[in-house]
Design a protein around this motif. Structure first.
Motif, mmCIF file in Angstrom:
data_model
loop_
_atom_site.group_PDB
_atom_site.id
_atom_site.type_symbol
_atom_site.label_atom_id
_atom_site.label_comp_id
_atom_site.label_asym_id
_atom_site.label_seq_id
_atom_site.Cartn_x
_atom_site.Cartn_y
_atom_site.Cartn_z
ATOM 1 N N PRO A 1 0.809 -1.226 0.000
ATOM 2 C CA PRO A 1 0.000 0.000 0.000
ATOM 3 C C PRO A 1 0.839 1.272 0.000
ATOM 4 C CG PRO A 1 -0.951 -1.596 1.494
ATOM 5 C CD PRO A 1 0.365 -2.164 1.058
ATOM 6 N N TYR A 2 1.942 1.271 0.727
ATOM 7 C CA TYR A 2 2.808 2.450 0.761
ATOM 8 C C TYR A 2 3.558 2.621 -0.558
ATOM 9 C CZ TYR A 2 1.834 2.520 5.754
ATOM 10 O OH TYR A 2 1.196 2.584 6.962
ATOM 11 N N VAL A 3 3.955 1.488 -1.154
ATOM 12 C CA VAL A 3 4.643 1.542 -2.447
ATOM 13 C C VAL A 3 3.749 2.193 -3.499
ATOM 14 C CG1 VAL A 3 5.617 0.163 -4.327
ATOM 15 C CG2 VAL A 3 6.072 -0.476 -1.942
ATOM 16 N N LEU A 4 2.499 1.743 -3.570
ATOM 17 C CA LEU A 4 1.582 2.270 -4.576
ATOM 18 C C LEU A 4 1.171 3.707 -4.274
ATOM 19 C CD1 LEU A 4 -0.611 -0.905 -5.181
ATOM 20 C CD2 LEU A 4 1.176 0.020 -6.640
ATOM 21 N N THR A 5 1.141 4.079 -3.021
ATOM 22 C CA THR A 5 0.853 5.474 -2.667
ATOM 23 C C THR A 5 1.964 6.396 -3.167
ATOM 24 O OG1 THR A 5 -0.419 4.830 -0.700
ATOM 25 C CG2 THR A 5 0.444 7.080 -0.761
ATOM 26 N N ILE A 6 3.202 5.954 -3.028
ATOM 27 C CA ILE A 6 4.336 6.721 -3.556
ATOM 28 C C ILE A 6 4.230 6.856 -5.073
ATOM 29 C CG2 ILE A 6 6.833 6.670 -3.916
ATOM 30 C CD1 ILE A 6 7.046 5.361 -1.113
ATOM 31 N N ILE A 7 3.860 5.753 -5.725
ATOM 32 C CA ILE A 7 3.696 5.776 -7.180
ATOM 33 C C ILE A 7 2.601 6.755 -7.593
ATOM 34 C CG2 ILE A 7 2.898 4.386 -9.141
ATOM 35 C CD1 ILE A 7 4.417 2.012 -7.906
ATOM 36 N N ALA A 8 1.537 6.813 -6.814
ATOM 37 C CA ALA A 8 0.421 7.712 -7.128
ATOM 38 C C ALA A 8 0.863 9.165 -7.185
ATOM 39 C CB ALA A 8 -0.699 7.542 -6.104
ATOM 40 N N MET A 9 1.852 9.528 -6.387
ATOM 41 C CA MET A 9 2.303 10.913 -6.316
ATOM 42 C C MET A 9 2.905 11.418 -7.629
ATOM 43 S SD MET A 9 1.388 11.945 -3.344
ATOM 44 C CE MET A 9 -0.037 10.845 -3.558
ATOM 45 N N PHE A 10 3.314 10.503 -8.497
ATOM 46 C CA PHE A 10 3.862 10.924 -9.785
ATOM 47 C C PHE A 10 2.792 11.526 -10.689
ATOM 48 C CE2 PHE A 10 7.297 8.240 -8.338
ATOM 49 C CZ PHE A 10 8.421 8.892 -8.830
ATOM 50 N N GLY A 11 1.539 11.400 -10.298
ATOM 51 C CA GLY A 11 0.461 12.031 -11.053
ATOM 52 C C GLY A 11 0.584 13.542 -11.098
ATOM 53 N N PHE A 12 1.292 14.121 -10.141
ATOM 54 C CA PHE A 12 1.444 15.570 -10.112
ATOM 55 C C PHE A 12 2.344 16.088 -11.241
ATOM 56 C CE2 PHE A 12 0.135 14.809 -5.660
ATOM 57 C CZ PHE A 12 -0.934 15.716 -5.610
ATOM 58 N N VAL A 13 3.143 15.209 -11.849
ATOM 59 C CA VAL A 13 3.954 15.623 -13.000
ATOM 60 C C VAL A 13 3.046 16.048 -14.149
ATOM 61 C CG1 VAL A 13 5.590 14.852 -14.763
ATOM 62 C CG2 VAL A 13 5.924 14.175 -12.373
ATOM 63 N N GLY A 14 2.050 15.226 -14.450
ATOM 64 C CA GLY A 14 1.115 15.544 -15.523
ATOM 65 C C GLY A 14 0.275 16.767 -15.209
#
Length: 439
Positions: A189-202
């Motif tokens: 869950p923490y791994v995927l939460t970190i991945i989700a944060m890359f949405g701010f690039v777009g």
């Protein structure tokens, strides 16, 4: 002309072809490609690796490729994205950028939902969350592809597709690296939460991008709107000679690779490779091969044209699947894995650039979202429905035969390509003859 003069002339032509990469629009497209690629693996290799790591069986893992179904149906809601203005946002950002923002926020939130599901104890909740990720990711793809096609002129499309692929591949590299390495230190869950944060690039890129001028359309009465938004894009596409075969080509050109790609990560695990070993290969030699293949693909298209590039890359990406049959024979051998992944990544990236360039060339500005979504939906169908039996096929035939079959499955796409190439050349010759006779 001497050998030296010939070499200098050839070098000048290649250098001129590479000049298309040098403008601000390509940087924006690079970042949008990154935004498009970031959520993609979450419904493919990251998801299958996650499931394999918690001992979900191969057949179930194969069936989970069906969560990517929204990619196969995105042409259904693409007309809305092409024509429907969003309240407030349309006046502020414009049609393309407003839809980009909404889809990017949707991706961010749906990845957070996926992060806190459990594929082992509650697979249906994981599947539902993954479908939601795929829906918003497919929606983002529609608008980003339309944006790219409308922003660039015809001479820039090959480079634009290469730049998109470069950004896309950079995102895949980062997301896959996090998925392979972080689970050793953090819960999923923490791994995927970190991945989700890359949405701010777009999201940040959307605010800094320029709205393409060709995209602006007035919203008219419902009957006219329906014709412009839904009927006209498909009617324009059907006007292409051999349009049925174009659709079949979009379905089959990368089908063998889609089937293999679904099962690649479980294959590596069954060969005895660990997450860090897979990371070491895929994110070093493999990643470099992807980037080189993408850049080479853009130059290859600019230098030799779409059809020749498609054929060369299509043959190469089919044949290189046999390297994984070799891997299946030798088992846990890091050198063979490095060769197989690196060569396969280079040829797949080469073919991906030419493929995107060809599909983009078929689209009309103002309705590019709908038309491009139709073409890429068929590609996605090969990756989802037709690849869903990949786990069953590998279990029945064994890995050596499985990878050999993925090579043979490239043949229909190549035959369709040859027909389209010949037909297009004849049409071009006829137009040239008519033009010359009129003068």
């Amino acid at each position: 002309m001497s050998v030296a003069e010939n070499a200098a002339s050839a070098w000048a032509r290649w250098r001129q072809a590479a000049e298309v990469y040098r403008n601000r629009k390509q940087l924006i497209i690079l970042l949008m490609g990154f935004s498009s690629g970031a959520p993609f693996l979450l419904t493919l290799s990251v998801l299958t690796y996650w499931m394999a790591s918690v001992n979900v069986d191969l057949t179930t893992i194969g069936l989970f490729s069906l969560v990517g179904t929204p990619y196969a149906f995105k042409f259904v809601w693409a007309p809305l994205i092409d024509r429907l203005p969003l309240p407030v946002l349309d006046a502020w950002l414009g049609r393309r950028r407003s839809w980009m923002l909404v889809s990017q926020v949707g991706v961010l939130l749906s990845v957070m939902i996926l992060a806190w599901s459990d594929p082992n104890t509650a697979p249906w909740s994981t599947a539902g969350a993954a479908v939601l990720v795929a829906f918003w990711s497919a929606t983002q793809d529609i608008v980003i592809d339309a944006y790219r096609i409308e922003l660039l002129n015809d001479e820039e499309q090959g480079a634009g597709s290469a730049t998109t692929q470069l950004g896309y591949r950079i995102a895949l590299w980062i997301i896959d690296a996090l998925a392979l390495l972080l689970p050793a230190f953090l819960p999923w869950p923490y791994v995927l939460t970190i991945i989700a944060m890359f949405g701010f690039v777009g999201i940040a890129t959307t605010f800094h991008a320029d709205e393409p001028h060709s995209e602006k359309h007035a919203v008219t009465a419902s009957g006219s709107w329906l014709g412009d938004a839904v009927i006209r894009p498909f009617a324009e596409f059907i006007a292409h000679r051999g349009w049925v075969l174009i659709l079949l080509f979009a379905l089959f050109y990368k089908y063998g690779d889609a089937l293999g790609g679904t099962m690649a990560r479980p294959f590596y695990l069954q060969m005895g490779f660990t997450g860090p070993e897979i990371f070491a290969v895929t994110k070093s030699f493999g990643a470099a091969a992807v980037l080189l293949g993408g850049l080479a693909g853009g130059v290859l298209v600019a230098r030799y044209g779409l059809f020749k590039a498609l054929f060369i890359a299509g043959v190469l990406q089919a044949v290189t699947n046999l390297l994984f049959s070799w891997q299946a024979q030798v088992g846990h051998d890091i050198v063979v894995l490095t060769l197989a992944i690196s060569i396969d990544n280079f040829t797949n990236s080469l073919g991906g650039v030419a493929f995107i360039g060809y599909l983009s060339s078929l689209c009309t500005a103002g309705m590019a979202g709908t038309q491009y979504a139709l073409l890429t939906s068929l590609m996605a169908a090969g990756r989802t429905w037709m690849a869903a039996g990949g786990g069953w096929l590998a279990a029945q035939t064994g890995w050596t035969t499985f990878w050999a079959l993925t090579t043979l499955l490239a043949v229909p796409g190549l035959l369709l390509l040859l027909w389209l190439w010949r037909t297009t050349q004849k049409e071009t010759d006829r137009k040239s003859t008519r033009l010359n006779s009129s003068h």
